[in-house]
Enzyme design. Sequence first.
Site, PDB file in Angstrom:
ATOM      1  N   LEU A 155       0.781  -1.247  -0.132  1.00  0.00           N
ATOM      2  CA  LEU A 155      -0.068   0.306   0.046  1.00  0.00           C
ATOM      3  C   LEU A 155       0.233   1.257  -0.414  1.00  0.00           C
ATOM      4  O   LEU A 155       1.152   2.186   0.982  1.00  0.00           O
ATOM      5  CB  LEU A 155      -1.268  -0.117   1.823  1.00  0.00           C
ATOM      6  CG  LEU A 155      -2.611   0.890   1.246  1.00  0.00           C
ATOM      7  CD1 LEU A 155      -3.309   0.279  -0.426  1.00  0.00           C
ATOM      8  CD2 LEU A 155      -3.011   1.416   2.296  1.00  0.00           C
ATOM      9  N   GLY A 156       2.039   1.308  -0.731  1.00  0.00           N
ATOM     10  CA  GLY A 156       2.427   2.374  -1.815  1.00  0.00           C
ATOM     11  C   GLY A 156       1.577   3.245  -1.800  1.00  0.00           C
ATOM     12  O   GLY A 156       0.700   3.199  -2.404  1.00  0.00           O
ATOM     13  N   ILE A 158       1.510   4.463  -4.791  1.00  0.00           N
ATOM     14  CA  ILE A 158       0.457   3.354  -6.384  1.00  0.00           C
ATOM     15  C   ILE A 158      -0.403   2.486  -6.163  1.00  0.00           C
ATOM     16  O   ILE A 158      -1.477   2.515  -5.985  1.00  0.00           O
ATOM     17  CB  ILE A 158       1.131   2.722  -7.636  1.00  0.00           C
ATOM     18  CG1 ILE A 158       2.389   4.066  -8.466  1.00  0.00           C
ATOM     19  CG2 ILE A 158       0.286   1.817  -8.141  1.00  0.00           C
ATOM     20  CD1 ILE A 158       3.527   2.996  -8.942  1.00  0.00           C
ATOM     21  N   THR A 237       2.103  -4.885 -12.502  1.00  0.00           N
ATOM     22  CA  THR A 237       2.480  -3.396 -12.959  1.00  0.00           C
ATOM     23  C   THR A 237       3.869  -2.590 -12.003  1.00  0.00           C
ATOM     24  O   THR A 237       3.406  -2.071 -12.248  1.00  0.00           O
ATOM     25  CB  THR A 237       1.321  -2.687 -12.699  1.00  0.00           C
ATOM     26  OG1 THR A 237       0.496  -2.522 -11.353  1.00  0.00           O
ATOM     27  CG2 THR A 237      -0.430  -2.477 -13.665  1.00  0.00           C
ATOM     28  N   ARG A 239       6.775  -5.505 -10.523  1.00  0.00           N
ATOM     29  CA  ARG A 239       8.172  -5.988 -10.547  1.00  0.00           C
ATOM     30  C   ARG A 239       7.578  -6.699 -11.496  1.00  0.00           C
ATOM     31  O   ARG A 239       7.382  -8.645 -11.317  1.00  0.00           O
ATOM     32  CB  ARG A 239       9.281  -5.783 -10.658  1.00  0.00           C
ATOM     33  CG  ARG A 239      10.141  -4.135 -10.354  1.00  0.00           C
ATOM     34  CD  ARG A 239      10.322  -4.153 -12.116  1.00  0.00           C
ATOM     35  NE  ARG A 239      11.055  -2.225 -11.904  1.00  0.00           N
ATOM     36  CZ  ARG A 239      10.509  -1.028 -12.085  1.00  0.00           C
ATOM     37  NH1 ARG A 239       9.559  -0.887 -12.774  1.00  0.00           N
ATOM     38  NH2 ARG A 239      11.193  -0.204 -12.281  1.00  0.00           N
ATOM     39  N   GLU A 268      12.121  -9.093 -19.547  1.00  0.00           N
ATOM     40  CA  GLU A 268      11.445  -7.748 -20.885  1.00  0.00           C
ATOM     41  C   GLU A 268      12.829  -7.757 -21.812  1.00  0.00           C
ATOM     42  O   GLU A 268      14.556  -7.775 -21.454  1.00  0.00           O
ATOM     43  CB  GLU A 268      10.949  -6.703 -20.298  1.00  0.00           C
ATOM     44  CG  GLU A 268      10.033  -7.173 -19.209  1.00  0.00           C
ATOM     45  CD  GLU A 268       9.554  -6.807 -17.669  1.00  0.00           C
ATOM     46  OE1 GLU A 268      10.064  -5.007 -18.448  1.00  0.00           O
ATOM     47  OE2 GLU A 268       8.900  -6.545 -17.199  1.00  0.00           O
ATOM     48  N   HIS A 287       5.436  -3.296 -20.230  1.00  0.00           N
ATOM     49  CA  HIS A 287       6.035  -2.520 -19.690  1.00  0.00           C
ATOM     50  C   HIS A 287       5.607  -1.172 -19.741  1.00  0.00           C
ATOM     51  O   HIS A 287       6.417  -0.122 -20.039  1.00  0.00           O
ATOM     52  CB  HIS A 287       7.654  -2.440 -19.822  1.00  0.00           C
ATOM     53  CG  HIS A 287       7.867  -2.428 -17.900  1.00  0.00           C
ATOM     54  ND1 HIS A 287       9.182  -2.738 -16.836  1.00  0.00           N
ATOM     55  CD2 HIS A 287       7.419  -1.328 -17.550  1.00  0.00           C
ATOM     56  CE1 HIS A 287       9.224  -1.734 -16.323  1.00  0.00           C
ATOM     57  NE2 HIS A 287       8.168  -0.587 -16.233  1.00  0.00           N
ATOM     58  N   ILE A 288       3.956  -0.595 -19.656  1.00  0.00           N
ATOM     59  CA  ILE A 288       3.779   0.969 -20.178  1.00  0.00           C
ATOM     60  C   ILE A 288       3.076   1.568 -19.046  1.00  0.00           C
ATOM     61  O   ILE A 288       2.432   2.510 -18.886  1.00  0.00           O
ATOM     62  CB  ILE A 288       2.714   0.672 -21.511  1.00  0.00           C
ATOM     63  CG1 ILE A 288       1.423  -0.474 -21.026  1.00  0.00           C
ATOM     64  CG2 ILE A 288       3.642   0.424 -22.329  1.00  0.00           C
ATOM     65  CD1 ILE A 288       0.644  -0.243 -22.411  1.00  0.00           C
TER      66      ILE A 288
END
Length: 336
Positions: A155-156, A158, A237, A239, A268, A287-288
């Site tokens: 819960l950072g 993002i 989303t 890593r 990737e 990775h967008i």
Amino acid sequence: MKPKVYITREVPSPGIELIREHCDVVLHEREEPPDHIEIVRNIQDKDALLCFVTDRIDKDVISAGAVLKVISTYSVGFEHIDVVEATKRGIYIGYTPGVLTEATADCTFALLLNAARRTAEADRFVRRFDWTISWSPTMFLGESVWESTIGIIGLGKIGRAVAKRAKGFNMKILYNDVTRLSPQEEKELDIKFRSFDALLRESDFVSVHVPFTKETHHLMDEKNLRLMKPSAILINTSRGPTVDGAALVKALKEKWIAGAGLDVYEKEPIEKDNPLLQLDNVVLLPHIGSATREARAKMAELAAFNLLAVLRGEPPPHWLNPEVENIRPLSEVKML
Ligand code: DGY
């Protein structure tokens, strides 16, 4: 003499322009990242480096940078940089948290809705001219998002931004993090703490938002994927290596879970023989997460500000290693 800066890729305006006003810039102009040897060669006489998640800034690069004072990464993630080694050598490290939060949360939700309602799969179906019956009560049945339960791991910034979006869909919001919020904060955000296992068992959507560290490597492994509901969807989303790719393929093939939405992978770009490419119940993005014009421009600006601040002998707006000041004070790296 102007400070010398190596920039390993073109960035959106106004990043490079800001740096060029004060520094001599060597820019790697191709879209593909420079290889490691090229970075090592170019860093030798540079005072500053502006790099990306694709550049491995390891001991070799750091020791080659004989006069290197600052590494500014155009990213919030920093696992590509040997922070310990850089700090030991008195090199300041800037990064770009905050400015890509909303873009990444939007992308998380795009994946969530897409995976739940199978829209990428349906798009392929239409384009292949497989749509031969005008309407069917059983065509492309997916999972409900409205009033479902989302489990946010990490819960950072993002994770919280994802929670805000989930509220708009009247979702029950669960979270797990190494630190628990106060009851007051949990109430304000309308979210509930769960143990890791309980979160996986209860959630319809599990969304991963932890940084990649030794501890989070393969956090979602076979054992944990098996705890999810068969109707649940995993979104990543953060890593790639936070999810065990081979276990996820098994989970999707054998239907331990209903689907997944991924923006990141263990390797990737994704390899041609990655079995995920053959599966319809996974939505794949390249990775967008932060790829909006606004976020990328703000990242460029912040990366430039971080770099220039150090060269001015000022604390950068966002730095990873404030303890570096004890090793080499800002007054000693001041050039502007
Ligand atoms: C980051 O910033 O770490 C992203 O992965 C690239 O935007």
